[in-house]
Design a protein around this motif. Structure first.
Motif, PDB file in Angstrom:
ATOM      1  N   ALA A 633      83.505   8.331  18.339  1.00  0.00           N
ATOM      2  CA  ALA A 633      82.945   7.773  19.571  1.00  0.00           C
ATOM      3  C   ALA A 633      81.754   6.878  19.259  1.00  0.00           C
ATOM      4  N   SER A 634      81.696   5.748  19.927  1.00  0.00           N
ATOM      5  CA  SER A 634      80.556   4.842  19.750  1.00  0.00           C
ATOM      6  C   SER A 634      79.915   4.485  21.086  1.00  0.00           C
ATOM      7  N   VAL A 635      80.381   5.090  22.168  1.00  0.00           N
ATOM      8  CA  VAL A 635      79.769   4.915  23.483  1.00  0.00           C
ATOM      9  C   VAL A 635      79.425   6.300  24.029  1.00  0.00           C
ATOM     10  N   VAL A 636      78.165   6.498  24.395  1.00  0.00           N
ATOM     11  CA  VAL A 636      77.685   7.767  24.934  1.00  0.00           C
ATOM     12  C   VAL A 636      77.192   7.521  26.359  1.00  0.00           C
ATOM     13  N   ILE A 637      77.663   8.318  27.297  1.00  0.00           N
ATOM     14  CA  ILE A 637      77.262   8.172  28.690  1.00  0.00           C
ATOM     15  C   ILE A 637      76.646   9.482  29.173  1.00  0.00           C
ATOM     16  N   PHE A 638      75.420   9.414  29.675  1.00  0.00           N
ATOM     17  CA  PHE A 638      74.756  10.563  30.274  1.00  0.00           C
ATOM     18  C   PHE A 638      74.870  10.458  31.787  1.00  0.00           C
ATOM     19  N   CYS A 639      75.403  11.499  32.412  1.00  0.00           N
ATOM     20  CA  CYS A 639      75.595  11.470  33.862  1.00  0.00           C
ATOM     21  C   CYS A 639      74.289  11.663  34.625  1.00  0.00           C
ATOM     22  N   GLU A 640      73.290  12.268  33.991  1.00  0.00           N
ATOM     23  CA  GLU A 640      71.997  12.463  34.634  1.00  0.00           C
ATOM     24  C   GLU A 640      70.946  12.651  33.541  1.00  0.00           C
ATOM     25  N   PRO A 641      69.664  12.379  33.838  1.00  0.00           N
ATOM     26  CA  PRO A 641      68.601  12.627  32.850  1.00  0.00           C
ATOM     27  C   PRO A 641      68.477  14.120  32.571  1.00  0.00           C
ATOM     28  N   GLN A 642      68.067  14.445  31.357  1.00  0.00           N
ATOM     29  CA  GLN A 642      67.891  15.841  30.965  1.00  0.00           C
ATOM     30  C   GLN A 642      66.411  16.209  31.001  1.00  0.00           C
ATOM     31  N   VAL A 643      66.136  17.476  31.246  1.00  0.00           N
ATOM     32  CA  VAL A 643      64.758  17.924  31.369  1.00  0.00           C
ATOM     33  C   VAL A 643      64.018  17.786  30.042  1.00  0.00           C
ATOM     34  N   LYS A 644      64.700  18.098  28.937  1.00  0.00           N
ATOM     35  CA  LYS A 644      64.074  17.996  27.617  1.00  0.00           C
ATOM     36  C   LYS A 644      64.649  16.805  26.859  1.00  0.00           C
ATOM     37  N   PRO A 645      63.805  15.894  26.425  1.00  0.00           N
ATOM     38  CA  PRO A 645      64.296  14.743  25.653  1.00  0.00           C
ATOM     39  C   PRO A 645      65.083  15.153  24.417  1.00  0.00           C
ATOM     40  N   THR A 646      64.730  16.291  23.812  1.00  0.00           N
ATOM     41  CA  THR A 646      65.417  16.732  22.603  1.00  0.00           C
ATOM     42  C   THR A 646      66.907  16.952  22.845  1.00  0.00           C
ATOM     43  N   ILE A 647      67.256  17.414  24.044  1.00  0.00           N
ATOM     44  CA  ILE A 647      68.668  17.658  24.357  1.00  0.00           C
ATOM     45  C   ILE A 647      69.454  16.358  24.261  1.00  0.00           C
ATOM     46  N   GLU A 648      68.894  15.280  24.803  1.00  0.00           N
ATOM     47  CA  GLU A 648      69.568  13.993  24.702  1.00  0.00           C
ATOM     48  C   GLU A 648      69.607  13.520  23.255  1.00  0.00           C
ATOM     49  N   ALA A 649      68.519  13.754  22.518  1.00  0.00           N
ATOM     50  CA  ALA A 649      68.473  13.329  21.120  1.00  0.00           C
ATOM     51  C   ALA A 649      69.587  13.985  20.314  1.00  0.00           C
ATOM     52  N   GLN A 650      69.766  15.280  20.530  1.00  0.00           N
ATOM     53  CA  GLN A 650      70.809  16.004  19.808  1.00  0.00           C
ATOM     54  C   GLN A 650      72.197  15.529  20.211  1.00  0.00           C
ATOM     55  N   ALA A 651      72.360  15.218  21.491  1.00  0.00           N
ATOM     56  CA  ALA A 651      73.666  14.756  21.972  1.00  0.00           C
ATOM     57  C   ALA A 651      74.027  13.408  21.361  1.00  0.00           C
ATOM     58  N   VAL A 652      73.079  12.481  21.339  1.00  0.00           N
ATOM     59  CA  VAL A 652      73.341  11.173  20.750  1.00  0.00           C
ATOM     60  C   VAL A 652      73.628  11.303  19.262  1.00  0.00           C
ATOM     61  N   ALA A 653      72.951  12.255  18.636  1.00  0.00           N
ATOM     62  CA  ALA A 653      73.138  12.441  17.193  1.00  0.00           C
ATOM     63  C   ALA A 653      74.549  12.864  16.827  1.00  0.00           C
ATOM     64  N   ARG A 654      75.344  13.337  17.789  1.00  0.00           N
ATOM     65  CA  ARG A 654      76.744  13.684  17.493  1.00  0.00           C
ATOM     66  C   ARG A 654      77.533  12.447  17.089  1.00  0.00           C
ATOM     67  N   ALA A 655      77.240  11.322  17.695  1.00  0.00           N
ATOM     68  CA  ALA A 655      77.952  10.085  17.383  1.00  0.00           C
ATOM     69  C   ALA A 655      77.114   9.174  16.489  1.00  0.00           C
ATOM     70  N   HIS A 656      75.805   9.275  16.606  1.00  0.00           N
ATOM     71  CA  HIS A 656      74.880   8.386  15.917  1.00  0.00           C
ATOM     72  C   HIS A 656      74.376   9.074  14.653  1.00  0.00           C
ATOM     73  N   ARG A 657      75.220   9.031  13.611  1.00  0.00           N
ATOM     74  CA  ARG A 657      74.883   9.724  12.379  1.00  0.00           C
ATOM     75  C   ARG A 657      75.627   9.070  11.225  1.00  0.00           C
ATOM     76  N   MET A 658      75.358   9.537  10.030  1.00  0.00           N
ATOM     77  CA  MET A 658      76.011   8.982   8.856  1.00  0.00           C
ATOM     78  C   MET A 658      77.530   9.022   9.014  1.00  0.00           C
ATOM     79  N   GLY A 659      78.177   7.930   8.684  1.00  0.00           N
ATOM     80  CA  GLY A 659      79.615   7.818   8.840  1.00  0.00           C
ATOM     81  C   GLY A 659      80.017   6.987  10.043  1.00  0.00           C
ATOM     82  N   GLN A 660      79.056   6.744  10.962  1.00  0.00           N
ATOM     83  CA  GLN A 660      79.341   5.897  12.118  1.00  0.00           C
ATOM     84  C   GLN A 660      79.345   4.439  11.679  1.00  0.00           C
ATOM     85  N   THR A 661      80.412   3.742  11.944  1.00  0.00           N
ATOM     86  CA  THR A 661      80.548   2.356  11.492  1.00  0.00           C
ATOM     87  C   THR A 661      80.327   1.348  12.603  1.00  0.00           C
TER      88      THR A 661
END
Length: 733
Positions: A633-661
């Motif tokens: 996946a190279s497109v991430v969509i959040f349906c609503e803001p999260q209370v803790k910024p870290t939660i979004e950071a971890q979610a983006v990191a699922r796609a935004h990490r080594m191996g992403q081309t």
């Protein structure tokens, strides 16, 4: 460029006796005029010096990167370049890697006891290796405030950007000031001294007073002072590193645009030109682009796109999502208004009306008028009288009461594939306006080459003679003949072709407005004092068409899938996930929730990676946001803001990490004047929320708290927002 003000020259002195000036007032005016002259001269010259500062910082940063790579290359590699080189001598003297040899140079190698012949061979071989590494280096500014070289580069780009913007905005005024003010300063100086005035002839006193009046007019008409002050501060003192890095994260594309104006980033110029024929390219490159009203720095391919639209007049800009089609459109509009145009009309889906308004206001000095909602007729009248950029929807376009002889300088149709059928009501309305507009620009990130019949219809709105050459039954995808035929009307570039630095993330805030149904659900949640219901109210509908967020979500997914991208949709709420699954149907796999066993979660991820599998993974952010790698996946969509910024950071990191081309696009679905807006304001802008993403993706897995930014507790956050929203909607708790 167009003139901004009319400033008097010495020959423009008013008839009749000039105003008598007291010496103190005369000294004040002369001092202000001298400062104005200094400011004008600064704005016409500062960008040149700052350009050199950027070039030096870039060279130093690039050299550090090259040396870092060479530290991983042992001196044995030099022997491959110079067969006669005795590497053992270098190693015995303590030189282990190529970077050491390169830094030492011939003289210091000799001082270390190495023979002159061997030293020369080693140095020349090291330089060749360095040149090869430099040629292969894909330069990118990594977000690293601890890197002093990168920090200086970003600071230099920030200052250069200020100077460049100010120069474009005030060049006409600055030139007039530098041409006119010096001629008045000399005669006006007489009036600053009581003694000199007493002994001077009457005609010289009259000339001095006239010059002072002219200088006072110049000072009163000045518009460049504030920008000049900002540029002078940036030239004299580097801006704060932390603030500049935060600005870079929020506007990285503009920083790269500035850098590309100074150095060659290795851009693929042919790709930036969209493979157009040479004759079209020559005409486009010869087209000037007036940036007086633009407050943004364009990439080279964006400048080319704007010029293409100006030259070809009636075109489709089909750039892939994330390349800034909106920005290029604003550049076209700014040029046309700066050169005499008055009215620009933007037609788009309701889901992006607010985005258009924000982008126009943020990146230009143009006035944005929204002709949508209950006040649309009042807004239309204001646009008719005052001009600017009017933004309306396909549905409202035909209901506006506007003169039939109004000819907009530019008509922009966003998500133009909405009118692929010219026989629909919206298609007929767009054609009616397209026929009367001086220029027309269709925007669509959806690839059209594989849908020749639909593409032919769209080109038919613009250049029927080109459309007539297209065979709707032919498979012309990627064919040279197709590109040659559509070159006068169609330009498309892909991210991988024109973003040579491949920025790791493109972040977009998708601002929407409530409609009657989702708006009513939100108001009920606020009055009931239910914070969680407020957060998911945008999805509390039985028909997806009644949810602004669901409408925009479908548009984003459609564009991404048509472009060959895979998508992850995140929400905290199970009910929202079910809504999304119902909306997307067979396109989606999921929902991946906390109740799904870990092996099954991986099965869902694997399905997304299957070329023949689903294109969208729908996941609860607390489940799919941790522990899974979703490089597909190279497109991430959040349906609503999260209370803790870290939660979004971890979610983006699922796609935004080594191996992403591919560049990762992050979209947040947000509603204006709601809990979403208040959460964003309290928790910080998108750059603050993602402050650590680019450099912390690996340590996030090991220590999530390492990237957590200070944020209020959920209880205090909900209490604060609930009270403010209840007060705003007319009920005090």
């Amino acid at each position: 460029m167009t003139e901004q003000t009319t400033l008097p020259s010495p020959a423009d002195a008013p008839a009749g006796p000039p105003r008598p000036w007291k010496a103190r007032a005369a000294r004040r005016v002369v001092g202000q005029a001298q400062t104005l002259l200094d400011d004008a001269r600064l704005l016409t010259t500062a960008d040149a010096g700052l350009r050199e500062r950027v070039r030096d910082a870039y060279t130093a940063t690039r050299e550090v990167r090259v040396h870092a790579d060479l530290r991983t290359v042992g001196v044995a590699a030099l022997e491959d370049r110079r067969k006669k080189l005795r590497v053992a001598v270098l190693e015995k003297a303590g030189f282990k890697h190529v970077a050491q040899v390169l830094v030492a140079g011939t003289d210091r190698l000799v001082e270390a006891g190495i023979g002159a012949g061997t030293a020369k061979l080693a140095t020349s071989a090291a330089r060749e290796l360095a040149a090869d590494v430099d040629a292969e280096l894909r330069f990118r500014i990594d977000v690293d405030p601890d890197d002093p070289y990168a920090t200086v580069l970003v600071q230099s780009l920030y200052a250069f950007g200020l100077a460049t913007d100010a120069r474009h905005r005030h060049l006409d005024e600055a030139r007039r000031v530098t041409a006119v003010v010096p001629g008045h300063l000399a005669p006006a100086a007489l009036a600053t001294s009581v003694w000199r005035r007493l002994v001077a002839p009457a005609d010289r006193r009259v000339a001095a007073f006239a010059a002072l009046s002219a200088l006072a007019d110049q000072v009163a008409a000045a518009r460049l002072t504030d920008d000049a002050r900002a540029v002078r501060a940036a030239v004299g003192q580097p801006p704060d590193g932390a603030e500049v890095w935060a600005d870079f994260e929020a506007r990285s594309a503009e920083y790269y645009g500035l850098l590309s104006q100074v150095v060659d980033l290795g851009d693929d110029h042919e790709a930036a030109e969209g493979g157009l024929p040479a004759d079209v390219v020559r005409r486009v490159e010869a087209q000037p682009l007036d940036r007086t009203l633009l407050r943004a720095n364009l990439r080279g391919y964006q400048q080319f796109g704007a010029k293409y639209a100006l030259v070809q007049r009636r075109t489709i800009l089909g750039d892939e999502m994330g390349l800034g089609k909106t920005m290029q459109s604003i550049a076209v509009a700014a040029h046309l208004v700066a050169t005499g145009g008055t009215h620009v009309l933007v037609v788009c889906p309701a889901s992006v009306v607010t985005n258009w308004q924000r982008e126009v206001e943020q990146h230009s000095d143009l006035t944005a008028v929204v002709m949508h909602g209950s006040d649309r007729e009042k807004a239309a009248a204001a646009w008719l009288d005052g001009g600017g950029v009017a933004v309306t929807t396909f549905e409202v376009l035909g209901r506006l009461d506007l003169p039939h002889d109004l000819r907009p300088a530019l008509l922009v149709v966003d998500e133009a594939h909405y009118v692929k059928n010219p026989e629909t009501i919206r298609g007929r309305e767009v054609r009616r306006w397209a026929d009367r507009a001086d220029r027309v620009l269709f925007l669509s990130g959806t690839p059209m080459e594989n849908k020749v019949a639909e593409f032919k219809n769209m080109v038919g709105y613009l250049q029927p003679e080109v459309a007539g050459q297209l065979d709707p039954n032919a498979d012309l995808s990627g064919a040279r003949a197709f590109r040659r035929i559509v070159a006068p009307a169609y330009l498309r570039r892909n991210q991988e072709d024109v973003l040579t630095e491949l920025p790791e993330m493109v972040q977009v805030e998708e601002w929407e407005q409530f409609g009657p149904v989702d708006g009513a659900a939100y108001r009920s949640a606020v009055l009931a004092g239910n914070f969680m219901a407020m957060r998911r109210a945008a999805f509390a509908v039985s028909d997806a068409a009644d949810s602004a967020k669901l409408v925009r979500l479908r548009e984003l997914v459609t564009e991404a899938v048509d472009g060959g991208r895979r998508v992850i949709v995140f929400s905290y709420f199970l009910s929202v996930l079910e809504q999304v699954m119902d909306l997307l149907g067979e396109l989606a796999v999921g929902p991946l929730t906390g109740s799904v066993p870990v092996p099954e979660r991986q099965t869902m991820v694997d399905a997304l990676s299957d070329p023949d599998g689903p294109s969208v993974l729908v996941s609860q952010i607390t489940a799919g946001g941790v522990g899974l790698n979703v490089q597909a996946a190279s497109v991430v969509i959040f349906c609503e803001p999260q209370v803790k910024p870290t939660i979004e950071a971890q979610a983006v990191a699922r796609a935004h990490r080594m191996g992403q081309t591919r560049t990762v696009q992050v979209h947040r679905l947000l509603v204006e004047h709601s809990v979403d807006q208040r959460m964003m304001e309290i928790l910080g802008s998108k750059s603050a929320l993602f402050e650590e993403f680019a450099r912390q993706s690996e340590i996030t897995d090991a220590a999530p708290s390492a990237v957590d930014v200070a944020a209020p507790s959920e209880t205090s956050l909900s209490r604060t927002i609930l009270a403010e929203e209840q007060e705003r909607l007319g009920r005090t708790p």
